[in-house]
Design an enzyme around this catalytic site. Sequence first.
Site, short mmCIF file in Angstrom:
data_model
loop_
_atom_site.label_atom_id
_atom_site.label_comp_id
_atom_site.label_asym_id
_atom_site.label_seq_id
_atom_site.Cartn_x
_atom_site.Cartn_y
_atom_site.Cartn_z
N CYS A 58 0.88 -1.16 0.00
CA CYS A 58 0.00 0.00 0.00
C CYS A 58 0.92 1.21 0.00
CB CYS A 58 -0.93 0.02 1.21
SG CYS A 58 -2.02 1.47 1.23
N CYS B 45 -0.51 4.38 2.36
CA CYS B 45 -0.72 4.26 3.82
C CYS B 45 -0.48 2.80 4.22
CB CYS B 45 -2.10 4.76 4.22
SG CYS B 45 -3.45 4.04 3.26
N SER B 46 -1.50 2.11 4.69
CA SER B 46 -1.30 0.71 5.09
C SER B 46 -2.59 -0.09 4.92
CB SER B 46 -0.83 0.63 6.54
OG SER B 46 -1.76 1.28 7.42
N CYS B 47 -3.30 0.13 3.81
CA CYS B 47 -4.53 -0.61 3.55
C CYS B 47 -4.21 -2.11 3.49
CB CYS B 47 -5.15 -0.14 2.24
SG CYS B 47 -5.69 1.58 2.29
#
Length: 213
Positions: free
Chosen positions: A117, A120-122
């Site tokens: 991702c 961000c950190s999906c």
Amino acid sequence: MSGDHHDHLHTHDDHAPIGATEPRPEYARLERAVRELLIAKGVLTAEDIRKQIELMDSRTPAMGAKIVARAWVDPAFKARLMKDAKAAADEMGVDTSNSATVVALENTPARHHVVVCTLCSCYPKAILGVPPAWYKSSAYRARTVKEPRKVLAEFGTFLPDDVEIRVVDSTADMRYLVVPMRPAGTEGWSEDRLAALIGRDSMIGTALATTPA
């Protein structure tokens, strides 16, 4: 010559090691302030927050491993997984009602998928639980799209040069589950035994399923 491929490519200049993480104490202060405000305003209660934390803690990569193991032994389930991963996960008892769309990607001898991702950190938390710290690091997010083969090597994953590496970029609306290749020598194994070979990293694509000794 490898066919490395990047979907939704973003540009970054970070060349830090994958294990590098940046401490963010301000995030903890912000979280506490927002949490206390929501409780004070009556939007949430401390009990609501506790239940959500317990729910997140109950979600682990073991659920994803069970899904992959079922796909390895049940062609009909695998077809449903590849068509609609959320619906297939629901079949296995996973509540994905509040999750973004999840797409299953099958690794083959010719193509290897790895998930990142970049913004961000999906991550498919309903299926794999909380993402590892390195998945959220700027080093992993930046370098994987630019030098995926080198990044995989740092995880101990070495692929033949003729294997295409396809990097897929998670978003707020789309998450991915990698279905690793089933190791040779596991014919006739039970789903539980197979699931033990499927680690979290193999469902992100930074590792392969464990080869039985």
